[in-house]
Structures are given as C-alpha cells and as structure tokens.
Scaffold this motif. Structure first.
Motif, short mmCIF file in Angstrom:
data_model
loop_
_atom_site.label_atom_id
_atom_site.label_comp_id
_atom_site.label_asym_id
_atom_site.label_seq_id
_atom_site.Cartn_x
_atom_site.Cartn_y
_atom_site.Cartn_z
N UNK A 188 0.81 -1.21 0.00
CA UNK A 188 0.00 0.00 0.00
C UNK A 188 0.84 1.26 0.00
N UNK A 189 1.99 1.22 0.69
CA UNK A 189 2.88 2.38 0.72
C UNK A 189 3.44 2.68 -0.66
N UNK A 190 3.56 1.66 -1.49
CA UNK A 190 4.07 1.84 -2.86
C UNK A 190 3.00 2.35 -3.81
N UNK A 191 1.75 1.95 -3.63
CA UNK A 191 0.74 2.25 -4.65
C UNK A 191 -0.01 3.54 -4.40
N UNK A 192 0.05 4.08 -3.19
CA UNK A 192 -0.72 5.28 -2.89
C UNK A 192 0.14 6.53 -2.87
N UNK A 193 -0.16 7.46 -3.74
CA UNK A 193 0.47 8.79 -3.71
C UNK A 193 -0.39 9.65 -2.78
#
Length: 213
Positions: free
Chosen positions: A133-138
């Motif tokens: 989730x930390x990678x996919x959410x800006x």
C-alpha cells in the motif's frame, strides 16, 4: 437536530500535582501503558495538527509507532499534505484522547525526519499488504476512482511477487521532539485537572504548572 444536551459528566478520578512524575516522558509512558491495559481501541491513535505556509491548519489521525526520550514517531508518505506542511512549518501538535479513561494528552513540538535506516527497520516489520500500500498510494493526491487505486495495487503486487518489498523513497518517519506536554483528567462540573510541562532550555529541565480548566 438539537445536540445541546449531549454531555458526559467525568467522575472516574482526579489528578494531583504530587501524583505527577517529574519527567513528562515518564508520565506519558504511565498513562500510555494504562490506556493499552484498558483494551481501548487503538490507544496509539493521535490527532496530528499541522499548519500550511498560508497559516491554514489541518488535522488527521495518525498512529504512534514508538516513542522514547527523543520523541514520538509516526510514519507517512513524504509527499503527503502533512509532510508538505511540516516542511514549511515543522511546529506541530499531537493529541491523544482516551475517552474511556476521561483523559487527554496534548504534546507540542518540532517534527523532524528520522533516518532512512530507522524508517527501513520499521518498514520491514509492516504486514506485506501495508508495504504494498505504501508503494501504490500517492497520499493526498487526487485520484479518479477507487478502481484505479486497486488496479495500481494489483500492479505493485505483481511487480514484487515473491520478492522482498523495498522501502519506497517517498515513505518514512517523523519524530516529534516535544517542547510541552499537557495532561488532562476529566472532573465533575467541568472543573477538569490540567497540568502543563514546559521545557526550560536554559535550565535543561521541565517546569510543571496547573492550568485552569
């Protein structure tokens, strides 16, 4: 809708000066342990208040992940709104509200980024889904739909399939270095007990004062 009669009388216990630890970190740890022991939902949830470069305040709930005498640490996306506001003005305020214990703790201080190594140590302990989730959410950016977010999540999931997930470059922690603590205990008739710890830099000590409710 009339909500004027919504009120709770706080009657659990009081707070006296002689009960307080001389050090606010010790007092916070005691109250935090008691909150955890009381099986409250997410006792580490805290309201983080920041101010924009134009002076507009904003608030959100974040989770305290650990604390020590250096300060209180939370994690976020460094491109988020909160991070941009901290960059412009690092003075922030934290608020814990443990309603079942009729207690609040307000902490004001300066937010500073922790090291990449320290962020990586924590990131490695997160559930894999949270790492993805930390990678996919800006964080805080405008998105067109929930579907697009889920598509991005699936892409990241496939990208790191059967691989260790690395720390995103735009993700990490902040440590709030306290300059003051206020401990609030609810009391009957709205005559609450409030004690303020203020750090006296010239004396390297904490001053304790009782505040009017």
């Amino acid at each position: 809708m009339d909500i004027s009669d919504l009120r709770t009388e706080y009657t659990l216990e009081g707070l006296r000066r002689e009960q307080l630890a001389p050090d606010p970190f010790q007092q916070f740890e005691l109250w935090f342990q008691q909150a955890c022991a009381s099986d409250l939902p997410e006792p580490n949830a805290m309201n983080l208040a920041t101010v924009s470069i134009t002076g507009m305040p904003s608030q959100r709930i974040v989770l305290l992940k650990y604390f020590d005498r250096q300060g209180l640490v939370f994690f976020t996306n460094y491109k988020s709104r909160k991070a941009q506001e901290i960059k412009a003005n690092p003075q922030v305020s934290l608020l814990f509200f443990w309603v079942a214990l009729e207690r609040q703790v307000q902490i004001s201080g300066k937010a500073v980024k922790i090291s990449t190594a320290e962020s990586l140590n924590y990131f490695a302990t997160r559930p894999r889904g949270s790492q993805l989730g930390a990678w996919c959410s800006q964080q805080s950016s405008v998105i067109s739909s929930r579907q697009m977010l889920e598509i991005k999540f699936d892409e990241i999931k496939r990208k790191f399939r059967e691989r260790k997930i690395p720390l995103p470059s735009a993700w990490g922690g902040y440590r709030v270095v306290p300059q003051s603590f206020e401990f609030w205990q609810g009391r009957p008739n709205r005559l609450h007990d409030r004690f303020l710890y203020s750090y006296i830099d010239a004396e390297s000590t904490w001053k304790i004062q009782r505040l009017a409710p």
